[in-house]
Scaffold this active site. Structure first.
Site, mmCIF file in Angstrom:
data_model
loop_
_atom_site.group_PDB
_atom_site.id
_atom_site.type_symbol
_atom_site.label_atom_id
_atom_site.label_comp_id
_atom_site.label_asym_id
_atom_site.label_seq_id
_atom_site.Cartn_x
_atom_site.Cartn_y
_atom_site.Cartn_z
ATOM 1 N N ASP A 30 7.207 5.647 -3.001
ATOM 2 C CA ASP A 30 6.801 4.497 -2.182
ATOM 3 C C ASP A 30 7.535 4.530 -0.859
ATOM 4 O OD1 ASP A 30 6.406 1.884 -4.669
ATOM 5 O OD2 ASP A 30 5.457 3.824 -4.353
ATOM 6 N N GLU A 32 8.711 7.060 0.844
ATOM 7 C CA GLU A 32 8.158 8.045 1.771
ATOM 8 C C GLU A 32 6.819 7.576 2.322
ATOM 9 O OE1 GLU A 32 8.528 11.607 -0.624
ATOM 10 O OE2 GLU A 32 8.582 12.697 1.277
ATOM 11 N N ASP A 34 5.801 4.491 2.668
ATOM 12 C CA ASP A 34 6.039 3.414 3.632
ATOM 13 C C ASP A 34 6.550 3.966 4.954
ATOM 14 O OD1 ASP A 34 7.114 0.868 1.277
ATOM 15 O OD2 ASP A 34 5.153 1.548 1.922
ATOM 16 N N SER A 79 -0.740 -7.541 -0.403
ATOM 17 C CA SER A 79 0.443 -6.823 -0.870
ATOM 18 C C SER A 79 1.671 -7.519 -0.281
ATOM 19 C CB SER A 79 0.375 -5.361 -0.479
ATOM 20 O OG SER A 79 0.381 -5.260 0.900
ATOM 21 N N LEU A 80 2.814 -6.916 -0.445
ATOM 22 C CA LEU A 80 4.045 -7.520 0.058
ATOM 23 C C LEU A 80 4.697 -6.584 1.059
ATOM 24 C CD1 LEU A 80 5.705 -8.700 -3.275
ATOM 25 C CD2 LEU A 80 4.880 -10.189 -1.449
ATOM 26 N N GLU A 108 12.322 -13.392 -7.835
ATOM 27 C CA GLU A 108 11.702 -12.922 -9.075
ATOM 28 C C GLU A 108 11.889 -11.425 -9.206
ATOM 29 O OE1 GLU A 108 7.612 -13.905 -8.498
ATOM 30 O OE2 GLU A 108 8.002 -16.051 -8.425
ATOM 31 N N LYS A 110 10.484 -7.753 -9.460
ATOM 32 C CA LYS A 110 9.244 -7.096 -9.043
ATOM 33 C C LYS A 110 8.851 -6.178 -10.199
ATOM 34 C CE LYS A 110 7.067 -4.909 -5.104
ATOM 35 N NZ LYS A 110 6.261 -3.958 -5.826
ATOM 36 N N ASP A 112 7.006 -3.520 -12.344
ATOM 37 C CA ASP A 112 6.371 -2.271 -11.934
ATOM 38 C C ASP A 112 5.203 -1.962 -12.867
ATOM 39 O OD1 ASP A 112 5.922 -0.085 -10.427
ATOM 40 O OD2 ASP A 112 7.631 1.074 -11.165
ATOM 41 N N ARG A 131 -6.773 -5.568 -8.812
ATOM 42 C CA ARG A 131 -6.625 -5.795 -7.388
ATOM 43 C C ARG A 131 -7.695 -5.055 -6.579
ATOM 44 N NH1 ARG A 131 -2.262 -3.321 -3.921
ATOM 45 N NH2 ARG A 131 -2.725 -4.128 -1.878
ATOM 46 N N GLU A 168 1.266 -9.390 -13.272
ATOM 47 C CA GLU A 168 1.369 -7.951 -13.421
ATOM 48 C C GLU A 168 1.161 -7.568 -14.876
ATOM 49 O OE1 GLU A 168 1.959 -6.826 -10.428
ATOM 50 O OE2 GLU A 168 2.715 -4.776 -10.613
ATOM 51 N N TYR A 220 2.997 -14.586 -11.947
ATOM 52 C CA TYR A 220 3.964 -14.989 -10.931
ATOM 53 C C TYR A 220 3.384 -15.741 -9.739
ATOM 54 C CZ TYR A 220 2.468 -10.279 -9.519
ATOM 55 O OH TYR A 220 1.743 -9.171 -9.239
ATOM 56 N N LYS A 283 10.505 -15.259 -2.359
ATOM 57 C CA LYS A 283 9.385 -16.074 -1.869
ATOM 58 C C LYS A 283 9.885 -17.425 -1.392
ATOM 59 C CE LYS A 283 6.335 -14.126 -5.397
ATOM 60 N NZ LYS A 283 5.610 -14.359 -6.649
ATOM 61 N N LYS A 307 13.262 -3.466 -2.386
ATOM 62 C CA LYS A 307 13.044 -2.368 -3.334
ATOM 63 C C LYS A 307 14.380 -1.776 -3.784
ATOM 64 C CE LYS A 307 9.359 -0.668 -4.021
ATOM 65 N NZ LYS A 307 8.119 -0.183 -3.485
ATOM 66 N N CYS A 401 2.483 37.354 -4.714
ATOM 67 C CA CYS A 401 2.333 36.552 -5.930
ATOM 68 C C CYS A 401 3.371 36.976 -6.975
ATOM 69 C CB CYS A 401 0.920 36.708 -6.488
ATOM 70 S SG CYS A 401 0.704 35.852 -8.048
ATOM 71 N N CYS A 404 1.083 38.603 -10.036
ATOM 72 C CA CYS A 404 0.255 39.811 -9.909
ATOM 73 C C CYS A 404 0.616 40.657 -8.687
ATOM 74 C CB CYS A 404 -1.219 39.443 -9.884
ATOM 75 S SG CYS A 404 -1.724 38.638 -8.353
ATOM 76 N N CYS A 419 -2.320 32.586 -3.832
ATOM 77 C CA CYS A 419 -2.563 33.960 -4.253
ATOM 78 C C CYS A 419 -4.082 34.116 -4.276
ATOM 79 C CB CYS A 419 -2.003 34.209 -5.656
ATOM 80 S SG CYS A 419 -2.668 35.724 -6.378
ATOM 81 N N CYS A 425 -5.573 37.458 -11.489
ATOM 82 C CA CYS A 425 -4.240 36.875 -11.637
ATOM 83 C C CYS A 425 -4.248 35.938 -12.861
ATOM 84 C CB CYS A 425 -3.900 36.130 -10.348
ATOM 85 S SG CYS A 425 -2.283 35.371 -10.345
HETATM 86 S S1 IVH Z 1 3.713 -11.754 -5.344
HETATM 87 C C1 IVH Z 1 0.862 -12.320 -1.937
HETATM 88 N N1 IVH Z 1 5.512 -11.369 -7.209
HETATM 89 O O1 IVH Z 1 3.955 -6.098 -6.141
HETATM 90 C C2 IVH Z 1 1.957 -11.852 -2.783
HETATM 91 N N2 IVH Z 1 4.107 -9.547 -6.626
HETATM 92 O O2 IVH Z 1 3.970 -4.807 -3.551
HETATM 93 C C3 IVH Z 1 1.464 -11.254 -4.003
HETATM 94 N N3 IVH Z 1 4.492 -7.532 -7.948
HETATM 95 O O3 IVH Z 1 0.527 -6.443 -5.525
HETATM 96 C C4 IVH Z 1 2.417 -10.679 -4.872
HETATM 97 N N4 IVH Z 1 6.101 -8.333 -9.211
HETATM 98 O O4 IVH Z 1 1.292 -6.260 -7.946
HETATM 99 C C5 IVH Z 1 4.527 -10.831 -6.487
HETATM 100 N N5 IVH Z 1 7.117 -11.193 -8.872
HETATM 101 C C6 IVH Z 1 6.132 -10.649 -8.165
HETATM 102 C C7 IVH Z 1 5.719 -9.316 -8.353
HETATM 103 C C8 IVH Z 1 4.702 -8.798 -7.558
HETATM 104 C C9 IVH Z 1 5.341 -7.280 -8.948
HETATM 105 C C10 IVH Z 1 3.534 -6.540 -7.400
HETATM 106 C C11 IVH Z 1 2.144 -7.066 -7.194
HETATM 107 C C12 IVH Z 1 1.836 -6.857 -5.732
HETATM 108 C C13 IVH Z 1 2.819 -5.806 -5.374
HETATM 109 C C14 IVH Z 1 3.121 -5.837 -3.897
#
Ligand code: IVH
Length: 689
Positions: A30, A32, A34, A79-80, A108, A110, A112, A131, A168, A220, A283, A307, A401, A404, A419, A425
């Protein structure tokens, strides 16, 4: 120079987007991704003359597949923004407080996993949608219902009549490990991490399979028009009372220090959690302030992700192996002095290609940093130059190679060496056969990698066509096989003759022709003969086919050996023709169409609609054509010709109305549902999402 870089970045990011969102098999971290995205964003904003509505900066990603019904989100799923250091996070807080004054934050985990939006009506689960691209996603309600922690009916009282709640879907480590153990035993490909496993599971066609996979779901975020709350904390507490799984780890923080302490705690304590997390989400708690802060086109301005750093270790690079893939692509793999990393012993790491080695100036004997993001295969991110042995020399990449001995080649625009000895080969031969029998290709059972190697070593198969000559009596005496397995293999080979054309085409293993491209090609050309004889110009006319793919196809069919194999497959009875689609209606019976330009749905999908409603597609405007369906950017010549010949010119909407009251096909529904809901770019005034 700058334009070139922008194009290159868009290309790279699009490819990684596809890998991540469509294939669920990311190649870069992620971080890289970003970094590349930020570079592109910066270049684009400094050079608005190169703006492109199709740039990856303009969208939030896509995980659409054709198997599920596509549903528009009432509120876009955003997304965030990401931060990777406390400094960056503090800047975020300062910006917020400059705008709305001192305020409280909810912190909160995050999670995965993979995002989901649940809609409840009158207290019952109505729909669950992935999504997707943020504006529309796949309806996976049947699968979500199998997750025990998702309430099908709400408890308590006070819930709005209609609202969405987002969260999630994740796969706890315990389920993940169990499933991978089972997959390993069955000789199936392993899931790289719990996130991919969760996403892959949600896309399962059979919800019964999902039910057995042990998924979980944390919620969430509430979304709705008139939510009866003034803060996030209040909303979460209510959601919890209604029966949703809201994490106990969530905390209300009143200061920067409290946020920092929350992060410091979970950066360590997350290792004790039964599921994967990749950061913390911060948030703004108060809804009035959230409204004041608003959104960018991609993310709320009132929330940000911090992150966690991927785990890293320092170890010595002992040697490099070079692996040869089925296309001849060479992948360098690092052999490392064993080191403990994120709970496992790491001995190997991928190095991708020669460029990456040169870029990092990696040398044998160097102390290198290895990083493990959620993936199974770790990667080398940097060299500790201060510990470089005095006598070290720059690494000489191989020129022939390793298997071969054929001199390697580089193709234009490709980072990897290849190759070119495709027919001689061994790993390429074996790789092609493995690909051919794979589940998404001809799905031939009983032929794992080892068996294929064995059959090749015994001289029983040299290429994919040889599979169709195999006889049980040849197989049965081989080690680990026996009569029963031998018969199974032969039966499964025979059954593969029923596999539809698009999968056969994918199975051939033409460079760059993945599952999707194969589907488009099959749709467009309908028969293998037509595809084989298509010119470069005709090839690029097919949806999703660019010059690179066109050249690869031409190259493939120009090989005499490939043509011989194809003839043998044809004799064996493989399906080289797309089957007629089942009729949806006769609304277009007897009518001929030419489709030209760009539409809101893929051109081939439109053509499919014509056929499934009894119409005929013609390639060029002539006196035999009844309708010209004109899309965006249709050439003026076509229009002129149609007008001259009296062909009726209609728009996409007019075409759709021709289908009249006939059963709507999924494609039509998709079109109508995407029309109104989220037209406004600035996400949803008045709502909190
Ligand atoms: S809030 C508008 N809260 O992270 C904000 N997202 O990188 C919407 N995610 O698409 C997301 N834990 O799938 C929120 N506690 C959390 C989260 C969370 C995981 C994921 C979510 C989102 C992605 C964004």
């Amino acid at each position: 120079m700058i334009r070139q870089r922008i194009i290159e970045l868009r290309h790279t990011l699009e490819r990684h987007n596809y890998k991540y969102y469509v294939e669920n098999a990311p190649e870069i971290s992620d971080f890289e991704f970003d970094r590349l995205m930020h570079e592109l964003q910066a270049l684009e904003s400094a050079h608005p003359e190169y703006n492109d509505p199709n740039s990856p900066t303009q969208r939030v990603g896509s995980d659409l597949t054709s198997e599920f019904q596509t549903v528009a989100h009432r509120f876009p799923m955003l997304s965030l923004g990401n931060t990777y250091s406390l400094d960056e996070l503090h800047e975020f807080i300062e910006r917020i407080e400059r705008e709305v004054g001192r305020t409280e934050y909810v912190c909160e985990l995050k999670f995965d996993g993979t995002a989901i939006s649940l809609t409840y009506e009158h207290g019952a689960l109505l729909r669950a949608v992935t999504r997707g691209d943020g504006r529309q996603g796949d309806d996976v309600t049947a699968n979500i219902r199998t997750i025990r922690s998702v309430p099908l009916r709400l408890q308590g009282e006070g819930w709005p009549d209609y609202f969405e709640i987002r969260g999630e879907v994740l796969m706890p480590y315990a389920s993940f490990e169990k499933i991978n153990r089972e997959r390993e035993e069955a000789g199936e490909q392993l899931f790289a991490n719990p996130r991919n496993a969760a996403a892959g599971t949600l896309k399962q066609q059979a919800s019964s399979v999902v039910a057995r996979r042990g998924l979980d779901c944390y919620l969430y975020q509430l979304a709705g028009e008139n939510l009866p709350f003034t803060s996030h904390e209040e909303a979460l507490m209510a959601a919890k009372a209604w029966g949703f799984k809201i994490s106990d780890t969530t905390r209300l923080c009143h200061s920067r220090e409290e946020i920092d302490a929350f992060i410091a705690h979970w950066d360590e304590a997350r290792r004790t959690l039964p599921f994967a997390t990749d950061g913390i989400v911060i948030k703004v708690n108060d809804f009035v302030r959230r409204r004041q802060l608003g959104f960018t086109s991609k993310a709320p301005k009132w929330a940000v992700a911090y992150k966690f750093k991927a785990e890293e270790a320092l170890t010595r690079l002992e040697s490099i192996d070079y692996q040869v893939g089925r296309t001849g692509a060479i992948t360098p793999v690092a052999n490392l002095a064993p080191v403990q990393l994120a709970g496992t012993t790491v001995k190997r790491a991928t190095l991708h290609n020669a460029e990456q080695i040169a870029l990092l100036d990696i040398r044998i004997g160097d102390m290198v940093y290895v990083e493990k993001g959620g993936e199974i295969i770790p990667k080398i991110t940097a060299v500790e130059l201060s510990q470089r042995p005095a006598a070290s020399e720059p690494l000489q990449y191989i020129t022939t190679c390793p298997v071969c001995g054929t001199p390697l080649v580089r193709y234009e625009g490709e980072a990897k060496h290849y190759c070119p000895n495709q027919s001689g080969c061994t790993p390429q031969i074996i790789g092609r056969i493995i690909h051919f029998v794979g589940r998404k290709a001809l799905d031939i059972e009983g032929l794992g990698e080892e068996t294929i190697e064995l059959l090749h070593a015994k001289g029983l198969i040299h290429n994919i066509a040889d599979l169709y000559d195999l006889q049980a009596v040849q197989l049965a005496p081989l080690p680990r096989l026996g009569e029963k397995s031998a018969e199974n293999i032969v039966r499964s080979v025979r059954a593969s003759k029923e596999v539809p054309f698009e999968r056969v085409l994918f199975a051939l293993g033409i460079r760059f022709v993945g599952e999707t491209t194969a589907r488009y090609l099959a749709d467009h050309f309908r028969t293998l003969d037509r595809l084989m004889h298509a010119t470069r110009e005709e090839l690029v006319e097919a949806e999703e086919v660019g010059e690179k793919i066109a050249d690869a196809i031409i190259e493939y069919f120009a090989e005499e050996e490939n043509c011989q194999i194809i003839e043998r497959l044809r004799t064996a009875g493989l399906c080289f023709e797309a089957t007629e689609r089942t009729r949806t209606s006769n609304a277009l019976e007897g009518k001929s169409f030419v489709v030209s330009g760009k539409f809101s749905i893929a051109r081939d999908e439109l053509k499919q609609l014509i056929e499934t409603h009894g119409g005929k597609n013609l390639a060029a405007v002539s006196g035999n054509v009844d309708y010209l369906v004109a899309g965006d950017k249709m050439g003026p010549e076509k229009r002129k010709k149609a007008e001259k010949l009296g062909v009726v010119i209609i728009s996409e909407e007019e075409f759709m109305s021709l289908l009249g009251t006939s059963e709507p096909s999924p494609a039509i529904e998709q079109q109508t549902t995407t029309e109104e809901p989220i037209k406004n770019e600035a996400p949803v005034q008045g709502s909190l999402f």
